[in-house]
Design an enzyme around this catalytic site. Sequence first.
Site, PDB file in Angstrom:
ATOM      1  N   ASN A 176      36.632 -28.961 -31.510  1.00 31.04           N
ATOM      2  CA  ASN A 176      36.323 -28.288 -30.249  1.00 31.04           C
ATOM      3  C   ASN A 176      37.270 -27.132 -29.929  1.00 31.04           C
ATOM      4  O   ASN A 176      37.008 -26.333 -29.040  1.00 31.04           O
ATOM      5  CB  ASN A 176      36.334 -29.287 -29.091  1.00 31.04           C
ATOM      6  CG  ASN A 176      37.688 -29.947 -28.904  1.00 31.04           C
ATOM      7  OD1 ASN A 176      37.957 -30.946 -29.572  1.00 31.04           O
ATOM      8  ND2 ASN A 176      38.518 -29.425 -28.018  1.00 31.04           N
ATOM      9  N   GLY A 193      41.014 -24.605 -31.502  1.00 28.55           N
ATOM     10  CA  GLY A 193      42.044 -24.333 -32.496  1.00 28.55           C
ATOM     11  C   GLY A 193      41.530 -24.184 -33.905  1.00 28.55           C
ATOM     12  O   GLY A 193      40.439 -23.666 -34.148  1.00 28.55           O
ATOM     13  N   ILE A 194      42.324 -24.663 -34.859  1.00 29.06           N
ATOM     14  CA  ILE A 194      41.978 -24.486 -36.267  1.00 29.06           C
ATOM     15  C   ILE A 194      40.726 -25.261 -36.645  1.00 29.06           C
ATOM     16  O   ILE A 194      39.990 -24.858 -37.549  1.00 29.06           O
ATOM     17  CB  ILE A 194      43.154 -24.872 -37.194  1.00 29.06           C
ATOM     18  CG1 ILE A 194      43.561 -26.339 -37.005  1.00 29.06           C
ATOM     19  CG2 ILE A 194      44.344 -23.950 -36.972  1.00 29.06           C
ATOM     20  CD1 ILE A 194      44.636 -26.794 -38.002  1.00 29.06           C
ATOM     21  N   GLY A 195      40.447 -26.373 -35.957  1.00 30.16           N
ATOM     22  CA  GLY A 195      39.229 -27.126 -36.247  1.00 30.16           C
ATOM     23  C   GLY A 195      37.986 -26.331 -35.904  1.00 30.16           C
ATOM     24  O   GLY A 195      37.031 -26.271 -36.686  1.00 30.16           O
ATOM     25  N   TYR A 197      56.595 -36.761 -34.844  1.00 31.56           N
ATOM     26  CA  TYR A 197      55.484 -35.958 -35.367  1.00 31.56           C
ATOM     27  C   TYR A 197      55.628 -35.743 -36.866  1.00 31.56           C
ATOM     28  O   TYR A 197      54.659 -35.865 -37.627  1.00 31.56           O
ATOM     29  CB  TYR A 197      55.432 -34.618 -34.643  1.00 31.56           C
ATOM     30  CG  TYR A 197      54.296 -33.725 -35.085  1.00 31.56           C
ATOM     31  CD1 TYR A 197      52.991 -33.988 -34.676  1.00 31.56           C
ATOM     32  CD2 TYR A 197      54.515 -32.631 -35.918  1.00 31.56           C
ATOM     33  CE1 TYR A 197      51.938 -33.174 -35.068  1.00 31.56           C
ATOM     34  CE2 TYR A 197      53.471 -31.816 -36.319  1.00 31.56           C
ATOM     35  CZ  TYR A 197      52.190 -32.086 -35.894  1.00 31.56           C
ATOM     36  OH  TYR A 197      51.147 -31.289 -36.303  1.00 31.56           O
TER      37      TYR A 197
END
Length: 342
Positions: free
Chosen positions: A36, A38-40, A207
């Site tokens: 939905n 950014g990079i996606g 992270y």
Amino acid sequence: MAKKPFLSLVWDQWKKVPPVAVADLQGKTVVVLGANAGIGFEAAKHFAKMNPGRIILACRSQARGQEALQCLKSETGYEKAELWIVDLAEFSSVKAFADKFEKDGGRLDVLVENAGMAPPFDNTAEFTIDGWEQVNNLGPSLLAFLLLPRMLQTAKKYATTPRLIIVTSGSSLNSTLEDALINSDKPLRTFGSKEYCTKSVMGSRRYYDTKLLNVLFTRALSDRLQTNSLIVNTVNPGFCYSELRRNMPSGIAAAGIWLMERAMARTAEEGSRQLVWAAVGGDDQLDDLRGAFINNLEVCEAGDFIISDKGKSVQEKLWLDLVDELSAIDSRVRGIVDTYLK
């Protein structure tokens, strides 16, 4: 273990990103998690321009996913995109997504597991409804297992080579796991426990460690495949302008990130090219792509810890523990491992 120098990481960021890889995806099905924004979302747009049979945008939010779906259609003219809802923080949602795909009965040629979360900016651990602090690892791993049979069936039925792409981070190259995890009888339980997830751990290494687990899972899964008809790899999109930091409060840390972004961040579109290359590029080196760590649109050596004897031992221990934990969550996992993996 030697670590990749900071200046080397910066140099990687400053390298010009090659043009996006292009392939003929006619008739094929592409699933992109976290599509939905950014990079996606940018990766999904690139895939849409390759005329696939269908693209499934797998998103957590119905509203944001619907908005992305409409934007993709208006910006690319592609009309065969679908929105499916999945929340990787809830095992029931992951299983429902896999069940829906199984009932749908369609082929699955590309699965991009892009979704992930950064720790809260106050460094306080957030636990899922199932009691884990494991959004970046357990949910994506469970989905990969449950969709594995469909990808292998696609390979056999259509004489093709599907790809499973797990998005990691360059930070994984410099991460190691603490002895408290390595020596634990149940390392994933320890990793996801309230006792381990202190503010110090969450703020300094959480992270990076989750992204290291992504790499170790990728390598373990690839090593165990009984066939060459599926490629599993992991990709570093680089440091990009990201919605992971959209809720960051003002202060010194925010100012530091602001400066870093302007000095070295890639655009989301540039980062998405890494995902697309992992999914459709490198046709002249398919064997090299198996279990590979991909950086700057090429196969690179993983970090020193990952390829060391200690790293390999930890990878094996984590794999066995992961299979045990996920089998308790969904009994199908054990059968999938016994049927399709060595």
